[in-house]
Enzyme design. Sequence first.
Site, PDB file in Angstrom:
ATOM      1  N   GLU A   1       0.847  -1.196   0.000  1.00 31.58           N
ATOM      2  CA  GLU A   1       0.000   0.000   0.000  1.00 31.58           C
ATOM      3  C   GLU A   1       0.878   1.241   0.000  1.00 31.58           C
ATOM      4  O   GLU A   1       1.776   1.331   0.835  1.00 31.58           O
ATOM      5  CB  GLU A   1      -0.928  -0.012   1.217  1.00 31.58           C
TER       6      GLU A   1
ATOM      7  N   HIS B   1      -7.749   1.764   1.323  1.00 29.15           N
ATOM      8  CA  HIS B   1      -7.779   1.301   2.727  1.00 29.15           C
ATOM      9  C   HIS B   1      -8.646   2.235   3.594  1.00 29.15           C
ATOM     10  O   HIS B   1      -8.159   2.854   4.537  1.00 29.15           O
ATOM     11  CB  HIS B   1      -6.356   1.194   3.297  1.00 29.15           C
TER      12      HIS B   1
HETATM   13  C1  3PG Z   1      -7.693  -2.007  10.979  1.00 21.94           C
HETATM   14  O1  3PG Z   1      -6.954  -2.989  10.956  1.00 21.94           O
HETATM   15  O2  3PG Z   1      -8.155  -1.568  12.045  1.00 21.94           O
HETATM   16  C2  3PG Z   1      -8.110  -1.350   9.697  1.00 21.94           C
HETATM   17  O3  3PG Z   1      -7.489  -1.938   8.631  1.00 21.94           O
HETATM   18  C3  3PG Z   1      -7.890   0.144   9.743  1.00 21.94           C
HETATM   19  O4  3PG Z   1      -6.592   0.538   9.472  1.00 21.94           O
HETATM   20  P1  3PG Z   1      -6.209   2.096   9.599  1.00 21.94           P
HETATM   21  O5  3PG Z   1      -6.237   2.458  11.046  1.00 21.94           O
HETATM   22  O6  3PG Z   1      -4.845   2.240   9.031  1.00 21.94           O
HETATM   23  O7  3PG Z   1      -7.248   2.872   8.836  1.00 21.94           O
END
Ligand code: 3PG
Length: 537
Positions: free
Chosen positions: A269, A287
Amino acid sequence: MSGQDRATRQRVLVAEPIAAGGIRMLEEAPGLEVVQRFDLTPSGLSAALREHEALIVRSKSRVTAELLADPGRLRVIGRAGTGVDNIDLDAATRAGVVVLNSPGGNAVAAAELTMAMLLALARHLPQANASLRDGRWERGRFLGVEVEGKTLGLVGIGRVGREVARRALAFRMKVLASDPHVTRQGIEDLGIEPVTLPDLLSRADFVSLHAPLATGTRHLLGGAEIGAMKPGAFLVNCARGGLVDESALLAALEAGRLGGAALDVFEEEPPSRAGLVSHPRVVSTPHLGASTVEAQERVGEDIAAKIRDYLCSGTILDAVNFPSMSREEGAAVRPIMDLAERLGRFLGQVAVGGVRRLELRCYGDFNRQSLRPLAMAAAKGVLAPVLAEAVSYVNALGVAAERGITVEEARSHEATPFAGLLRLTVDTDAGRSTVAGTLYTAEHPRLVEVDGVAVDCSPRGSILYFRNRDVPGVVGRIGTILGKAGVNIASLQLGRGAGDGMAVSLVGVDTPLPAATLAEIAALPDLTAVRQLRFPD
Ligand code: 3PG
């Protein structure tokens, strides 16, 4: 802030943005200092984390074994979210760093995004939106399918999977789930049909992933599994990128095997694989699963509270590398862990020879607790005074195992004069030592027995411990030496052995003894062991 304040304050490094309420909570906690740095490179993070007691991250920061090899002041990492695959948990555990997360706070956000992705795939929403923006009116091009009556296969039925299932059932979908960690009955109770993964793949019109990324789940959907999906089926992945082999997915899309894929997460990513996000049957987002105002407030405040509670009072809640306990369980077990650690400290300082085995026995009320955290605390107490490396609750059992020390815990239903009692035994190359303790109140741990001899001593501060022949004059001579050295006696406990002519003495002193004074005492007749013990106040 004065230099003195700065030295005693505990510092929290927030390396990715979290909700303002969480930051406020940390800033308002006495003794904490918050540093927000969202621009750190990996080497910058490596240098910075050593200067802070706590680190807060989301999914972007990679907390690798390399970073944790020299953790400096770092004691705790908080993940403002669920997935901890960006943190090397083994390395954190070895370094004695607690890793806390905030499971559940963003489950609804992730489930709602999953439903949005499912509907976007079924009705070609992003493609239709783009076409209209381009000035076209292509009603015939975007013929979709209904989700009602279709089969949804959930790979993983944890917090997010369950929320998705509830919504899919409201859309009148048939829901299947495969999850090796949930019983068939547990799945059936949710109104869902439990199936194996191959069964799910062959029957589902929509497959949605809700598993964590771990060694055993990497490429859970590889070429073979994608090939086993129903022709024309849709894949939704709002969980973790590494669960899907992206090359195999792209090949299946290009071959027209799948109806489409909706991806919120990627193996790398931002995604580097050419052709996947630009594929006409792929819907993708960067994401965004947890990116709602509500979820961010929940997880940001939740992780801030957990970090504050850990740094300010030692409460360990939702640790992923320590036995999980609720706030209430934590409050009940913490004083007993503190007692276990003090018993361990006693034996760590008193026992002679290399430690081979520890055994912690619990009696009475203390049996209501889960024993593992108590054993961890006892092991920390024994090992911390004798090892140069940092030993914490989290790495104590690992450090013991590395040294070939076995740690056992057991419940005993034998009656004792105390409501709750812990008895810790240490076997060394040179023999066996035992100590027992109880809690008068949560703040008042007491040592009540040393090698079978009854005593009553508060294990705090500096204590002079000695074993002596039970003859007149010993205590008087020691008192004279202490007086001469200007060391004030705060408490005195004497206990007599069962007919062996030996006694145990524990003398609480206001200030530690100078080495010469200790040597003078050790040279007295009738003493067989003399130690100066240190305990946290
Ligand atoms: C998580 O594992 O809680 C989610 O994928 C959210 O990820 P982030 O906090 O990077 O948005």
